[in-house]
Write an enzyme that holds these catalytic residues in place. Structure first.
Site, PDB file in Angstrom:
ATOM      1  N   HIS A  58       0.852  -1.203   0.000  1.00  0.00           N
ATOM      2  CA  HIS A  58       0.000   0.000   0.000  1.00  0.00           C
ATOM      3  C   HIS A  58       0.878   1.240   0.000  1.00  0.00           C
ATOM      4  CE1 HIS A  58       0.768  -0.492   4.300  1.00  0.00           C
ATOM      5  NE2 HIS A  58       0.202   0.674   4.591  1.00  0.00           N
ATOM      6  N   HIS A  60       1.372   3.976   1.923  1.00  0.00           N
ATOM      7  CA  HIS A  60       1.940   4.753   3.044  1.00  0.00           C
ATOM      8  C   HIS A  60       3.464   4.863   2.943  1.00  0.00           C
ATOM      9  CE1 HIS A  60      -1.803   4.203   5.804  1.00  0.00           C
ATOM     10  NE2 HIS A  60      -1.873   5.301   5.079  1.00  0.00           N
ATOM     11  N   ASP A  62       5.852   4.715   5.032  1.00  0.00           N
ATOM     12  CA  ASP A  62       6.702   3.702   5.682  1.00  0.00           C
ATOM     13  C   ASP A  62       6.677   2.367   4.926  1.00  0.00           C
ATOM     14  OD1 ASP A  62       3.982   3.504   6.685  1.00  0.00           O
ATOM     15  OD2 ASP A  62       4.708   2.121   8.220  1.00  0.00           O
ATOM     16  N   HIS A  63       6.026   2.350   3.752  1.00  0.00           N
ATOM     17  CA  HIS A  63       6.008   1.150   2.892  1.00  0.00           C
ATOM     18  C   HIS A  63       6.544   1.422   1.487  1.00  0.00           C
ATOM     19  CE1 HIS A  63       3.619  -1.133   5.865  1.00  0.00           C
ATOM     20  NE2 HIS A  63       3.340   0.111   6.243  1.00  0.00           N
ATOM     21  N   HIS A 116      -7.523  -0.400   5.556  1.00  0.00           N
ATOM     22  CA  HIS A 116      -6.469   0.467   6.100  1.00  0.00           C
ATOM     23  C   HIS A 116      -6.241   1.622   5.126  1.00  0.00           C
ATOM     24  CE1 HIS A 116      -2.737   1.501   8.171  1.00  0.00           C
ATOM     25  NE2 HIS A 116      -2.052   1.341   7.054  1.00  0.00           N
ATOM     26  N   ASP A 135      -0.196  -3.842   6.210  1.00  0.00           N
ATOM     27  CA  ASP A 135      -0.831  -3.322   7.426  1.00  0.00           C
ATOM     28  C   ASP A 135      -2.293  -3.738   7.526  1.00  0.00           C
ATOM     29  OD1 ASP A 135       1.559  -2.070   8.022  1.00  0.00           O
ATOM     30  OD2 ASP A 135       0.818  -0.029   7.707  1.00  0.00           O
ATOM     31  N   HIS A 173       4.556  -4.633  10.769  1.00  0.00           N
ATOM     32  CA  HIS A 173       4.952  -3.931  12.003  1.00  0.00           C
ATOM     33  C   HIS A 173       5.063  -4.899  13.173  1.00  0.00           C
ATOM     34  CE1 HIS A 173       4.463   0.323  10.688  1.00  0.00           C
ATOM     35  NE2 HIS A 173       3.563  -0.194   9.865  1.00  0.00           N
TER      36      HIS A 173
HETATM   37 FE    FE Z   1       2.725   0.862   8.106  1.00  0.00          FE
HETATM   38 ZN    ZN Z   2       0.098   1.690   6.562  1.00  0.00          ZN
END
Ligand code: FE
Ligand code: ZN
Length: 257
Positions: A58, A60, A62-63, A116, A135, A173
């Protein structure tokens, strides 16, 4: 016969896990999401692997934060969710529910798992018995509903619940210890959960990852996957509610926890 995928787990940032998967015969290596380009490069160096692919779950940051620098460095191919094509930096190949992606002879079934984010996919390598879920599903938890409804997320989680119990689940995570504290508040009578919470504290005290988990373990202990459980429903005083309503209540309580 195809040799199994090699999987390298890479702690990144605060609490993210990045992964490298390597197909030995085809000599292909993919990063599952790119939380931290330099940590991913260190992991590649440690094995002498060359990055050929990025498989995003996805959009985001942090990905996908390492997508552009890794693509510039390696010329790798970026694969991600069709429903979020415009938000995946550098995407070359867009995948959607029901697609099968051939990664050097290892076939990933793709599931759309929105909730999400509106475009989120999971990759299930059935022959290797592994799933990368981003996530969407966490050990004892699930992703926050930033861009979706409880009904969408519940449908997404049901797709993952349909996978074989032995499937190893790689989440993005390490949230498990905090998730366990919450889980015990909504499913306090669940012996399997209580046992697991003790084990998780011990593992974290030793600095060990609690990921991967498995579908079977989550089915027995993750309150987000157990809206049909009578004892959980009794705790919430929701004996006659639908599964989606119970799921939504568990999610809402976690948001306030
Ligand atoms: Fe994340
Ligand atoms: Zn995420």
């Amino acid at each position: 016969m195809t040799e199994s995928l090699e999987i390298l787990q890479i702690p990144c940032l605060q609490d993210n896990y990045g992964y490298l998967i390597h197909a030995p015969q085809a000599q292909l290596t993919a990063a599952i999401d790119t939380p931290d380009a330099s940590a991913i490069n260190d992991a590649l160096d440690s094995r002498g692997w060359a990055l050929t692919h990025i498989l995003n779950t996805h959009h985001h940051f942090d990905h996908t934060g390492g997508n552009e620098s890794l693509k510039a460095q390696w010329g790798c191919k970026i694969v991600g969710p069709a429903a979020d094509r415009s938000r995946i930096p550098g995407i070359d190949t867009a995948l959607a529910d029901g697609d099968v992606y051939d990664f050097g002879g290892h076939h990933a079934s793709v599931f759309d798992v929105p909730g999400h984010t509106r475009g989120h996919i999971a990759y299930h390598f059935a022959d290797d018995g592994v799933a990368f879920v981003g996530d969407t599903l966490f050990a004892l938890g699930c992703g926050r509903l930033f861009e979706g409804t409880p009904a969408q997320m519940w449908t997404s989680l049901e797709k993952l619940l349909a996978l074989p119990d032995a499937t190893r689940v790689y989440c993005a995570h390490e949230y498990t210890e905090a998730n366990a504290r919450f889980a015990l508040t909504v499913d306090p009578q669940n012996d399997a959960l209580r046992d697991r919470a003790v084990k998780i504290s011990e593992m974290r005290a030793r600095g060990e990852p609690t990921v991967p988990t498995s579908i079977g373990l989550e089915r027995r202990t993750n309150p987000f996957l157990r809206p049909s459980s009578e004892s959980l429903r009794r705790t919430l005083d929701m004996l006659d509610a639908s599964d989606v309503e119970v799921f939504a209540e568990v999610r809402a309580r976690k948001d306030r926890f």
